[in-house]
Enzyme design. Structure first.
Site, short mmCIF file in Angstrom:
data_model
loop_
_atom_site.label_atom_id
_atom_site.label_comp_id
_atom_site.label_asym_id
_atom_site.label_seq_id
_atom_site.Cartn_x
_atom_site.Cartn_y
_atom_site.Cartn_z
N SER A 138 36.51 15.54 -21.89
CA SER A 138 35.93 15.05 -20.64
C SER A 138 35.74 13.54 -20.60
CB SER A 138 34.61 15.74 -20.35
OG SER A 138 33.60 15.29 -21.22
N LYS A 167 28.50 11.88 -21.65
CA LYS A 167 28.91 11.51 -20.29
C LYS A 167 28.52 10.06 -20.01
CE LYS A 167 30.07 15.78 -19.50
NZ LYS A 167 31.45 16.17 -19.62
#
Length: 194
Positions: free
Chosen positions: A35, A74
């Site tokens: 990701s 993230k």
């Protein structure tokens, strides 16, 4: 006792400092998944600094709100109270256009239809890239107080705030400060390098 301290004192002090740093200041983490490609890759090892202060573009470790037992890495995009919008791959925060240079490599591959080749390791990712109309799906949110909006840099395949919602301050575990593995990719993460 004096001989013991003379022989082992320095080692004990170093070990104590290391343990205190590990418990209260830094945490080692491993990147699992894709990701955050290409900024961070699967299997890389990072050090995070435990901190209460989080700023836009910080790369952080967090507990996933929908599965708190899972940890994720993230990028912070929007802060508490901000309105964040994505339309046709253009990010705006509180109505102002915001550049995302960390997306340039994969965005260019997507724009030229070559991102599916990059995803050769995963047929599902390839299919997603082939069928997507934009690199980042459109959205519009106002971030509640005490919460953060986070995204992965590899927007087509990232599970992030678009899916699990806003991230409460208490779920943020640290800010990535150093990639130490693999050795040939060792680097510090500062505000300017994010």
């Amino acid at each position: 006792m004096k001989d013991f301290m003379k022989n082992w004192g320095f080692f004990i002090i170093i070990l104590s400092v290391f343990i205190l740093l590990r418990l209260f200041v830094v945490t080692p983490v491993s990147v699992k998944g894709h990701s955050m490609d290409p900024t961070l890759a699967d299997g890389q090892k990072l050090l995070t600094l435990k901190t209460d202060k989080v700023e836009r573009l910080d790369i952080i470790t967090l507990q996933e709100p929908d599965e708190p037992e899972k940890m994720a890495v993230k990028r912070v995009i929007a802060l508490p109270g901000e309105t964040v919008e994505m339309k046709n791959d253009q990010l705006t925060i509180n109505g102002e256009v915001f550049a995302e240079p960390y997306l340039d490599e994969y965005q260019a591959l997507f724009d030229t239809g070559q991102l599916a080749e990059t995803y050769a390791y995963n047929p599902q990712f390839q299919k997603t890239a082939e069928n997507a109309e934009t690199f980042t799906s459109d959205f519009s949110y106002t971030v509640p107080e005490g919460q953060y909006f986070v995204l992965g840099d590899n927007r087509l395949v990232s599970k992030d705030s678009r899916y699990f919602g806003f991230v409460d301050q208490s779920y943020i575990k640290g800010r990535v400060i150093w990639r130490y593995w693999p050795l040939n990719q060792m680097s510090l993460f500062t505000k300017d390098s994010n």
